[in-house]
Scaffold this motif. Structure first.
Motif, short mmCIF file in Angstrom:
data_model
loop_
_atom_site.label_atom_id
_atom_site.label_comp_id
_atom_site.label_asym_id
_atom_site.label_seq_id
_atom_site.Cartn_x
_atom_site.Cartn_y
_atom_site.Cartn_z
N PRO A 250 37.23 46.50 36.41
CA PRO A 250 36.96 46.87 35.02
C PRO A 250 38.12 46.52 34.07
CG PRO A 250 36.22 48.61 36.49
CD PRO A 250 36.95 47.61 37.35
N ASN A 251 39.35 46.55 34.56
CA ASN A 251 40.49 46.20 33.69
C ASN A 251 41.03 44.81 33.97
OD1 ASN A 251 40.92 48.51 32.03
ND2 ASN A 251 41.54 49.62 33.87
N PHE A 252 40.38 44.06 34.86
CA PHE A 252 40.90 42.74 35.26
C PHE A 252 41.12 41.85 34.04
CE2 PHE A 252 40.02 38.28 36.21
CZ PHE A 252 40.95 38.02 37.20
N GLY A 253 40.13 41.81 33.17
CA GLY A 253 40.22 40.92 32.01
C GLY A 253 41.37 41.31 31.10
N ASP A 254 41.38 42.57 30.71
CA ASP A 254 42.38 43.03 29.72
C ASP A 254 43.81 42.71 30.15
OD1 ASP A 254 40.35 44.02 28.26
OD2 ASP A 254 40.80 46.14 28.56
N TYR A 255 44.12 42.97 31.41
CA TYR A 255 45.53 42.89 31.82
C TYR A 255 45.82 41.73 32.77
CZ TYR A 255 45.42 47.42 29.62
OH TYR A 255 45.25 48.43 28.72
N GLN A 256 45.01 40.69 32.66
CA GLN A 256 45.12 39.54 33.56
C GLN A 256 46.51 38.87 33.49
OE1 GLN A 256 41.74 37.09 32.77
NE2 GLN A 256 42.29 35.63 34.35
N ASP A 257 47.13 38.89 32.30
CA ASP A 257 48.37 38.13 32.13
C ASP A 257 49.62 39.01 32.15
OD1 ASP A 257 46.62 36.10 31.85
OD2 ASP A 257 47.12 35.58 29.78
N VAL A 258 49.42 40.29 32.40
CA VAL A 258 50.54 41.24 32.34
C VAL A 258 51.45 41.12 33.57
CG1 VAL A 258 51.01 43.72 32.59
CG2 VAL A 258 49.34 42.92 30.90
N MET A 259 52.76 41.34 33.36
CA MET A 259 53.70 41.39 34.49
C MET A 259 54.56 42.65 34.35
SD MET A 259 54.84 37.36 34.44
CE MET A 259 54.96 37.22 32.65
N LEU A 260 54.66 43.41 35.43
CA LEU A 260 55.46 44.64 35.39
C LEU A 260 56.39 44.70 36.59
CD1 LEU A 260 52.81 47.36 34.37
CD2 LEU A 260 54.57 46.33 32.93
N VAL A 289 30.01 40.75 41.19
CA VAL A 289 30.69 41.01 39.92
C VAL A 289 29.65 41.04 38.79
CG1 VAL A 289 32.31 40.03 38.22
CG2 VAL A 289 32.91 40.07 40.67
N GLU A 290 28.74 40.07 38.82
CA GLU A 290 27.69 40.04 37.79
C GLU A 290 26.84 41.31 37.84
OE1 GLU A 290 24.60 37.05 38.14
OE2 GLU A 290 24.23 37.21 35.99
N GLU A 291 26.50 41.72 39.05
CA GLU A 291 25.67 42.90 39.21
C GLU A 291 26.34 44.13 38.58
OE1 GLU A 291 23.93 42.92 43.25
OE2 GLU A 291 24.34 45.08 43.13
N ARG A 292 27.65 44.22 38.76
CA ARG A 292 28.36 45.36 38.17
C ARG A 292 28.38 45.29 36.66
NH1 ARG A 292 31.71 48.43 42.10
NH2 ARG A 292 30.58 47.89 43.99
N TYR A 293 28.46 44.08 36.14
CA TYR A 293 28.39 43.94 34.68
C TYR A 293 26.99 44.38 34.20
CZ TYR A 293 27.04 41.68 30.38
OH TYR A 293 26.51 41.45 29.14
N ARG A 294 25.96 43.91 34.89
CA ARG A 294 24.60 44.22 34.45
C ARG A 294 24.28 45.71 34.61
NH1 ARG A 294 22.74 39.76 32.31
NH2 ARG A 294 23.15 37.77 33.34
N GLY A 296 26.37 47.91 33.87
CA GLY A 296 27.19 48.59 32.86
C GLY A 296 28.49 49.17 33.39
N LYS A 297 28.90 48.70 34.58
CA LYS A 297 30.12 49.28 35.16
C LYS A 297 31.37 48.49 34.78
CE LYS A 297 27.82 51.18 39.22
NZ LYS A 297 27.41 50.86 40.57
N VAL A 298 31.16 47.28 34.31
CA VAL A 298 32.28 46.37 34.07
C VAL A 298 32.04 45.65 32.75
CG1 VAL A 298 33.22 44.18 34.92
CG2 VAL A 298 32.74 46.01 36.52
N PRO A 299 33.04 45.55 31.87
CA PRO A 299 32.81 44.84 30.61
C PRO A 299 32.66 43.33 30.81
CG PRO A 299 35.10 45.55 30.75
CD PRO A 299 34.40 46.11 31.96
N LEU A 300 32.05 42.69 29.83
CA LEU A 300 31.76 41.26 29.96
C LEU A 300 33.04 40.43 30.08
CD1 LEU A 300 29.69 39.00 30.06
CD2 LEU A 300 29.56 39.05 27.56
#
Ligand code: FAD
Ligand code: DLZ
Ligand code: SF4
Length: 512
Positions: A250-260, A289-294, A296-300
């Motif tokens: 669910p957060n993969f997209g938002d923080y794909q480029d983050v480094m900590l 992954v698509e199924e989870r999006y459809r 409503g568990k994961v944003p587009l």
């Protein structure tokens, strides 16, 4: 069994529905699996990478036996082990007197050329089956690439979306856009977000035996097995996949480029070793992954971002590797020839970003995409490191590294060694980008805000020096014109100070 078909299965072919097994009956076949020195030593693979592959191979042999196949398994420390695929096939021919050989195509030019010699060498019919674990056949990629001046992933990706129907709404892309990357560049989050923790699989007896073998045989290879955490069976890989889908996607997209700092895994899947060696099926994963999006568990933006990495980037990289041929590895657009600094192998550098990326690589045989591209890759390109040396490093240290995927990512994407076949401009950046996407700079001995002082961030002066050194090759590139205009705006004193600072850094590169 009289004159069976001999089916060699290589270490990155650990799929139960491998094409060489398709249509075959277990009672007519002998599967051959080989742990061989040629493969463990053609580069100095990370200890955990070898341990992962050998343990996964041993477990896969058991899984095949459970399904009724006869598996002839050659261990690395078998005193008669010849050390090479061809030598072991020769010995297996003596043992089993096969009528024919069937093998799934290899993932590397070096091994492909070996398999192609078998028919003549062994005087047996040899069938080399296409690797059906990929979406695009070699011919499909050729057709797509034919006549194009530049091969841009985005357009290939759209073909793969249409072909699979993934995230399609009839003829249109789901949500009316093909790509949501612009939503996937959020900077490092504050401390209140719960970080997913990928499962650490406890080594069983097989893995423990392999780890002991690796430490005895490959003590001088980079990395350690102390933090070994990989899944080594199909079932474990499925558990890792489920955990990623539930907790990180669910957060993969938002923080794909983050480094900590101290956080090697973040919201990434850490599934590439399993996908590349065959424990997980890539398209099947994308369907989940698509199924989870459809549902409503994961944003587009997360679902699309993840699916693009697999059916876009991964497939595209493979297409480039085979299309460009065995000489692709020789390309060196900038003529870079500096040796790879020693700190790539021990992480001993005051540059915090490099120490973090390399340190976690040595610990886990893993770093995520932006660390590979914008930290270790970026530094190597800015410093003018010989692309072949940095290619070997990446092939050695990552558990997911096989040449078909590693080489185009390193030579093409991160080093611009092919002069722009794959990337429209070099992924060169100063420390500013790293500062924006990470918490590294605050803990660094260098100052990211300055450029020419004794403690200034090395990426800053090296960035400008890289541009100037390669002006004849890059200034004609439209996407670089802003950078060159910015350089021209600097007064001669600043230009000189930047180039002097870069010269000092390069002279002292081993001690940075
Ligand atoms: P996630 O971030 O969770 O991404 C999901 C999946 O997408 C990955 O598991 C992988 O299968 C696929 N993927 C994402 N980006 C790419 C890409 N650029 N090329 C191919 N597949 C991609 N990937 C490898 O599998 N093997 C390599 O040897 C490799 N070397 C790289 C070297 C450099 C310099 C760079 C910049 C990238 C490299 N990559 C490589 C791509 C990418 O960094 C890794 O696939 C990713 O970091 C693996 O971690 P993950 O499974 O957590 O990926
Ligand atoms: C990477 C690797 C290693 C370290 N060891 C073996 C091995 O002992 N036996 C094997 O079959 N495969 C191994 N591999 C993976 C191969 O290098 C890979 O299958 C080929 O390069 C073809 O892509
Ligand atoms: Fe890396 Fe420069 Fe930041 Fe230090 S200051 S962490 S060297 S980008």
């Amino acid at each position: 069994m009289a004159h069976p078909v001999l089916i060699p299965i290589l270490g990155d072919q650990l799929s139960l529905d491998l094409s060489s097994l398709d249509g075959m009956e277990p009672e007519d076949c002998i599967i051959l699996m080989m742990e061989v020195a040629n493969e463990t030593e053609y580069v100095r693979h990370h200890k955990a990478k070898i341990a992962y592959i050998l343990s996964a191979m041993r477990h896969h042999a058991e899984a095949l036996r459970d399904r009724g196949w006869t598996v002839d398994y050659v261990m690395l420390d078998d005193p008669d082990n010849d050390g090479s695929f061809s030598g072991e096939v020769a010995r297996a021919i003596e043992r089993h007197a096969p009528s024919a050989i069937r093998v799934t195509e290899a993932g590397e030019w070096r091994v492909r050329e070996m398999l192609e010699q078998w028919e003549e060498r062994f005087d047996l019919p040899v069938t080399i089956c296409p690797d059906t674990r990929f979406l695009a056949t070699h011919a499909e990629f050729e057709d797509w690439a034919e006549g194009k001046k530049q091969l841009r992933m985005e357009f290939f990706y759209r073909e793969m979306r249409r072909k699979t129907g993934l995230l399609m709404d009839g003829d249109k892309p789901e949500g009316d856009a093909w790509n949501y990357d612009s939503e996937n560049r959020k900077p490092a989050p504050g401390g209140d977000l719960l970080m997913p923790r990928p499962i650490r699989f406890r080594p069983d007896d097989t893995t423990k035996a392999v780890i002991a073998l690796v430490n005895a045989h490959f003590a001088d290879h980079p990395g350690t097995t102390d933090h070994f955490r990989f899944a080594v069976t199909h079932e474990e890989a499925m558990r890792a996949r489920l955990q990623f889908l539930d907790e990180a996607l669910p957060n993969f997209g938002d923080y794909q480029d983050v480094m900590l700092r101290g956080e090697p895994f973040l919201w990434h899947s850490i599934l590439s070793p399993y996908i590349n060696s065959g424990l997980l099926d890539p398209v099947d994963l994308c369907r989940d992954v698509e199924e989870r999006y459809r549902a409503g568990k994961v944003p587009l933006n997360a679902a699309e971002g993840f699916i693009r990495q697999i059916i876009g980037w991964r497939e595209y990289m493979r297409g480039i590797y085979w299309r460009e041929g065995p000489d692709y590895v020789e390309r060196n657009f900038f003529g870079a020839d500096r040796d790879l600094p020693g700190f790539y192998y021990d992480g001993d550098t005051r540059m915090e970003c490099m120490a973090q990326a390399i340190g976690q690589t040595l610990d886990h045989a893993y770093a995520h995409h932006i660390q590979r591209l914008m930290v270790t890759g970026n530094f190597a390109m800015l410093a003018g490191i010989d692309p072949k040396q940095i290619h070997v490093w990446y092939l050695e240290v990552y558990a997911d590294a096989y040449e078909w995927v590693e080489l185009p990512n390193v030579l093409g994407m991160s080093q611009f060694g092919d002069g722009g076949l794959l990337a429209s401009k070099p992924y060169a950046s100063s420390g500013n980008y790293i500062d924006r996407m990470s918490d590294y700079c605050g803990a660094c001995a260098y100052n990211v805000k300055t450029r020419t002082d004794e403690d200034s961030c090395p990426f800053n002066a090296l960035y400008w020096d890289f541009l100037v050194r390669n002006e004849d090759k890059l200034s004609g590139n439209n996407r670089m014109s802003l950078a060159y205009r910015n350089w021209e705006r600097k007064d001669s004193q600043e230009k000189k100070a930047l180039r002097d600072r870069a010269a000092t850094l390069l002279e002292q590169i081993e001690t940075l």
